[in-house]
Design a protein around this motif. Sequence first.
Motif, PDB file in Angstrom:
ATOM      1  N   UNK A 115       0.786  -1.219   0.000  1.00  0.00           N
ATOM      2  CA  UNK A 115       0.000   0.000   0.000  1.00  0.00           C
ATOM      3  C   UNK A 115       0.822   1.274   0.000  1.00  0.00           C
ATOM      4  N   UNK A 116       2.143   1.132  -0.012  1.00  0.00           N
ATOM      5  CA  UNK A 116       3.036   2.288  -0.073  1.00  0.00           C
ATOM      6  C   UNK A 116       3.899   2.144  -1.324  1.00  0.00           C
ATOM      7  N   UNK A 117       4.239   3.251  -1.964  1.00  0.00           N
ATOM      8  CA  UNK A 117       4.974   3.194  -3.220  1.00  0.00           C
ATOM      9  C   UNK A 117       6.180   4.120  -3.185  1.00  0.00           C
ATOM     10  N   UNK A 118       7.217   3.723  -3.930  1.00  0.00           N
ATOM     11  CA  UNK A 118       8.347   4.603  -4.207  1.00  0.00           C
ATOM     12  C   UNK A 118       8.010   5.396  -5.463  1.00  0.00           C
ATOM     13  N   UNK A 119       8.220   6.711  -5.433  1.00  0.00           N
ATOM     14  CA  UNK A 119       7.886   7.542  -6.581  1.00  0.00           C
ATOM     15  C   UNK A 119       9.178   8.085  -7.187  1.00  0.00           C
ATOM     16  N   UNK A 120       9.344   7.880  -8.474  1.00  0.00           N
ATOM     17  CA  UNK A 120      10.578   8.253  -9.168  1.00  0.00           C
ATOM     18  C   UNK A 120      10.601   9.743  -9.489  1.00  0.00           C
ATOM     19  N   UNK A 121      11.738  10.168 -10.038  1.00  0.00           N
ATOM     20  CA  UNK A 121      11.919  11.589 -10.347  1.00  0.00           C
ATOM     21  C   UNK A 121      10.891  12.123 -11.314  1.00  0.00           C
ATOM     22  N   UNK A 122      10.603  11.372 -12.395  1.00  0.00           N
ATOM     23  CA  UNK A 122       9.645  11.865 -13.386  1.00  0.00           C
ATOM     24  C   UNK A 122       8.252  12.005 -12.779  1.00  0.00           C
ATOM     25  N   UNK A 123       7.863  11.057 -11.913  1.00  0.00           N
ATOM     26  CA  UNK A 123       6.560  11.125 -11.256  1.00  0.00           C
ATOM     27  C   UNK A 123       6.505  12.326 -10.322  1.00  0.00           C
ATOM     28  N   UNK A 124       7.565  12.509  -9.539  1.00  0.00           N
ATOM     29  CA  UNK A 124       7.586  13.613  -8.588  1.00  0.00           C
ATOM     30  C   UNK A 124       7.567  14.961  -9.297  1.00  0.00           C
ATOM     31  N   UNK A 125       8.255  15.059 -10.442  1.00  0.00           N
ATOM     32  CA  UNK A 125       8.230  16.322 -11.184  1.00  0.00           C
ATOM     33  C   UNK A 125       6.838  16.607 -11.728  1.00  0.00           C
ATOM     34  N   UNK A 126       6.167  15.575 -12.217  1.00  0.00           N
ATOM     35  CA  UNK A 126       4.803  15.751 -12.715  1.00  0.00           C
ATOM     36  C   UNK A 126       3.878  16.194 -11.587  1.00  0.00           C
ATOM     37  N   UNK A 127       4.032  15.582 -10.407  1.00  0.00           N
ATOM     38  CA  UNK A 127       3.201  15.948  -9.262  1.00  0.00           C
ATOM     39  C   UNK A 127       3.505  17.379  -8.806  1.00  0.00           C
ATOM     40  N   UNK A 128       4.787  17.725  -8.782  1.00  0.00           N
ATOM     41  CA  UNK A 128       5.170  19.075  -8.355  1.00  0.00           C
ATOM     42  C   UNK A 128       4.609  20.124  -9.312  1.00  0.00           C
ATOM     43  N   UNK A 129       4.679  19.826 -10.617  1.00  0.00           N
ATOM     44  CA  UNK A 129       4.126  20.752 -11.608  1.00  0.00           C
ATOM     45  C   UNK A 129       2.632  20.940 -11.404  1.00  0.00           C
ATOM     46  N   UNK A 130       1.929  19.849 -11.118  1.00  0.00           N
ATOM     47  CA  UNK A 130       0.490  19.915 -10.898  1.00  0.00           C
ATOM     48  C   UNK A 130       0.168  20.747  -9.664  1.00  0.00           C
ATOM     49  N   UNK A 131       0.896  20.517  -8.567  1.00  0.00           N
ATOM     50  CA  UNK A 131       0.666  21.287  -7.338  1.00  0.00           C
ATOM     51  C   UNK A 131       0.948  22.768  -7.563  1.00  0.00           C
ATOM     52  N   UNK A 132       2.051  23.064  -8.242  1.00  0.00           N
ATOM     53  CA  UNK A 132       2.404  24.466  -8.498  1.00  0.00           C
ATOM     54  C   UNK A 132       1.352  25.148  -9.368  1.00  0.00           C
ATOM     55  N   UNK A 133       0.841  24.440 -10.359  1.00  0.00           N
ATOM     56  CA  UNK A 133      -0.181  25.013 -11.237  1.00  0.00           C
ATOM     57  C   UNK A 133      -1.459  25.296 -10.462  1.00  0.00           C
ATOM     58  N   UNK A 134      -1.912  24.297  -9.673  1.00  0.00           N
ATOM     59  CA  UNK A 134      -3.128  24.497  -8.877  1.00  0.00           C
ATOM     60  C   UNK A 134      -2.931  25.607  -7.847  1.00  0.00           C
ATOM     61  N   UNK A 135      -1.752  25.670  -7.241  1.00  0.00           N
ATOM     62  CA  UNK A 135      -1.486  26.696  -6.227  1.00  0.00           C
ATOM     63  C   UNK A 135      -1.560  28.097  -6.817  1.00  0.00           C
ATOM     64  N   UNK A 136      -1.097  28.254  -8.060  1.00  0.00           N
ATOM     65  CA  UNK A 136      -1.204  29.566  -8.709  1.00  0.00           C
ATOM     66  C   UNK A 136      -2.672  29.952  -8.887  1.00  0.00           C
ATOM     67  N   UNK A 137      -3.508  28.978  -9.260  1.00  0.00           N
ATOM     68  CA  UNK A 137      -4.939  29.255  -9.394  1.00  0.00           C
ATOM     69  C   UNK A 137      -5.521  29.662  -8.040  1.00  0.00           C
ATOM     70  N   UNK A 138      -5.202  28.909  -6.991  1.00  0.00           N
ATOM     71  CA  UNK A 138      -5.723  29.222  -5.661  1.00  0.00           C
ATOM     72  C   UNK A 138      -5.266  30.613  -5.209  1.00  0.00           C
TER      73      UNK A 138
END
Length: 508
Positions: free
Chosen positions: A16-39
């Motif tokens: 139930x726990x996963x290791x997340x690679x660099x490409x996944x983390x960058x995609x997630x970070x981009x998504x958070x940053x984009x949503x945060x700008x909207x907020x």
Amino acid sequence: MSAKKPFRPKARRPRGFEDRSGSVLRAERHLIETASRVYDDWGFEPLQTPAFEFADALGKFLPDEERPNEGVFALEDDDGQWLSLRYDHTAPLARFVAENFQDLNKPYRRYQAGDVWRNEKPGPGRFRQFVQCDADTVGAPGPAADAEMIALAAEVMRAVGLNDGEYLIRVNDRRLLDAVLEMAGVDVPETKLKVMRALDKYDRLGRSGVEELLGSGRRDESGDFTQGAGLSVESVRLLTQFIEHSGGADTFSETFNSGERASNLQILNEMAGFFANSRKGSEAIEAIGQIESCLSSLGVGEDRWRVDTSIVRGLGYYTGPVYEAELLATAHYDDGKPIQFGSVGGGGRYDDLVSRFTGQAVPATGFSFGVSRFAAALSALGRVGAGQERPLVIVIAAEKDQSAHYLAMAAELRAAGFRAEAFAGGGNMGKQMKYADRRGAVAAVIVGSDEREQGLVTIKDLKLGARLAAEISDNREWREEQPAQITVASDAWVEAVRTVARRDGNSV
């Protein structure tokens, strides 16, 4: 006598726990940053609450609270109090607002992103640790605040690169479900919770699975049995028909069974007649009608949202409008089969959560999306991927005694907007080039003794080289011509690297 072998733990990951690679983390970070700008644009302020809360402060609102530790990971502190890892960002927000109520401007508008933990049975796409990104308004009563959260959700969908028509915000109201539960004769609180949690699994289990959970119970593929709500056949029929169609019970008009999509106003008008004798139902319909008016004024049309009675939301603290953001866009697996993404986020009104602490009614509404799931879906659609990363360049350590020079070259690349590193692992040129390839670098920069003496820099276009290598038929010609390699003067090498990166579709 031989020495005792040292203990060596087995390298393994908890279920139930996963290791997340660099490409996944960058995609997630981009998504958070984009949503945060909207907020931020909409006037919300960032907040970070701790991973642990007192267990009694979190409350018992999880869909799987019958599981060990009631769905949370808990431990006893040295003072005998139980602490739990947060299972979402909403319950900690309620605690924060209650603790700081006098000092906060109301309405209080905040957003937060971070890990949450749930002690649930893991499965495909179901993890015990994942990232959520929330925006909430506390202290704003009425449908206008709910409409703003729905519009905010739709705006996040646009901001991350989705076109209108590729997503839909589906809206319901918990009070409609409460009214149907009254009609079905369900009045025991524990049974109501079981019913809501069963209905919330409709998209995953389908009608038959939900009917089992509403009735005697269901045994899953692993053999685990979940006790059902114990409803009568007639009550089960009423509830499943209600969520399958926006007003799809037999007592409703044939508008919803004709195969044609009804407008939101048509759905509301039909339901108004059905719930004419229900106070809760009438309140819900009036609220959704006001939401419709507000969304129209915000330019959020029916191609971006619609009334949908199948939306339930599994958490037990919702008290009014609830909604989910669904991806309609499809990608495909390697075998050509379509990937269906479904819901990537949701939220709703929860007016009673802060009052658990203060005894004072405090209206609140919010929206949340699962970052990992959403980022994975966007990556599959090609909306968040390598193109969002700055290109990586590797400076090859061609001469052992020139490390300082290579480090300075990498720093120069970083100053020019690249991700860059000077190779520090040791080894020959072949090993270093393999490293650059495996890292997905766009280019390798080489300054050996010949280049250094002549004031030159050699640049290998690794992406072009890989494409051409797949097409070559004459190795000797390849070695002589080196079509993916250029040599430039030492005062022009950074711009030459930039040209190579742009040739591969990067903007830097």
